[in-house]
Write a protein that holds these residues in place. Structure first.
Motif, PDB file in Angstrom:
ATOM      1  N   TYR A 149       0.829  -1.207   0.000  1.00 19.03           N
ATOM      2  CA  TYR A 149       0.000   0.000   0.000  1.00 19.03           C
ATOM      3  C   TYR A 149       0.865   1.259   0.000  1.00 19.03           C
ATOM      4  N   VAL A 150       1.880   1.279   0.852  1.00 19.90           N
ATOM      5  CA  VAL A 150       2.758   2.449   0.927  1.00 19.90           C
ATOM      6  C   VAL A 150       3.511   2.635  -0.376  1.00 19.90           C
ATOM      7  N   THR A 151       4.003   1.554  -0.951  1.00 22.69           N
ATOM      8  CA  THR A 151       4.714   1.635  -2.224  1.00 22.69           C
ATOM      9  C   THR A 151       3.821   2.189  -3.321  1.00 22.69           C
ATOM     10  N   ASN A 152       2.596   1.683  -3.403  1.00 21.08           N
ATOM     11  CA  ASN A 152       1.667   2.167  -4.420  1.00 21.08           C
ATOM     12  C   ASN A 152       1.330   3.638  -4.232  1.00 21.08           C
ATOM     13  N   GLN A 153       1.146   4.056  -2.994  1.00 20.67           N
ATOM     14  CA  GLN A 153       0.845   5.460  -2.720  1.00 20.67           C
ATOM     15  C   GLN A 153       2.015   6.367  -3.098  1.00 20.67           C
ATOM     16  N   LEU A 154       3.231   5.942  -2.794  1.00 20.60           N
ATOM     17  CA  LEU A 154       4.407   6.743  -3.148  1.00 20.60           C
ATOM     18  C   LEU A 154       4.577   6.857  -4.657  1.00 20.60           C
ATOM     19  N   ILE A 155       4.386   5.752  -5.342  1.00 23.99           N
ATOM     20  CA  ILE A 155       4.514   5.779  -6.806  1.00 23.99           C
ATOM     21  C   ILE A 155       3.425   6.642  -7.409  1.00 23.99           C
ATOM     22  N   GLN A 156       2.215   6.500  -6.912  1.00 24.15           N
ATOM     23  CA  GLN A 156       1.097   7.270  -7.441  1.00 24.15           C
ATOM     24  C   GLN A 156       1.304   8.775  -7.230  1.00 24.15           C
ATOM     25  N   ARG A 157       1.775   9.148  -6.067  1.00 27.69           N
ATOM     26  CA  ARG A 157       2.005  10.566  -5.789  1.00 27.69           C
ATOM     27  C   ARG A 157       3.192  11.107  -6.569  1.00 27.69           C
ATOM     28  N   ALA A 158       4.185  10.276  -6.811  1.00 29.70           N
ATOM     29  CA  ALA A 158       5.356  10.722  -7.578  1.00 29.70           C
ATOM     30  C   ALA A 158       5.005  10.937  -9.050  1.00 29.70           C
ATOM     31  N   THR A 159       4.130  10.110  -9.559  1.00 27.97           N
ATOM     32  CA  THR A 159       3.766  10.255 -10.974  1.00 27.97           C
ATOM     33  C   THR A 159       2.772  11.381 -11.208  1.00 27.97           C
ATOM     34  N   ASN A 160       2.029  11.768 -10.185  1.00 26.68           N
ATOM     35  CA  ASN A 160       1.066  12.875 -10.319  1.00 26.68           C
ATOM     36  C   ASN A 160       1.748  14.239 -10.315  1.00 26.68           C
ATOM     37  N   ASN A 161       2.940  14.319  -9.772  1.00 22.15           N
ATOM     38  CA  ASN A 161       3.629  15.615  -9.700  1.00 22.15           C
ATOM     39  C   ASN A 161       4.494  15.785 -10.848  1.00 22.15           C
TER      40      ASN A 161
END
Length: 75
Positions: A63-75
């Protein structure tokens, strides 16, 4: 233990200081009560375990990995 030992002298300094305190004991009690309130009471009521609510059991790392990747790709 030797009286000239450095660690013994430090221990003796603090031990003697704490045993002869008068108002200091009250102040230490107030400090300990405040720390209890900060770390126990506030944790229980104001800081829920967000990760266990959002992620499945034993899958918090995914979950943490997915959230970090998702937030990194949105910026």
């Amino acid at each position: 233990m030797k009286k000239s030992n450095f660690l013994y002298r430090i221990f003796d300094l603090y031990y003697d200081g704490f045993t002869h305190m008068t108002i200091g004991k009250t102040l230490w009690a107030v400090i300990l009560i405040k720390l209890f309130i900060i770390f126990v009471i506030l944790k229980i009521f104001f800081f829920p375990d967000f990760l266990s609510e959002k992620a499945k059991e034993n899958k918090q790392d995914v979950y943490v990995t997915n959230q970090l990747i998702q937030r990194a790709t949105n910026n």
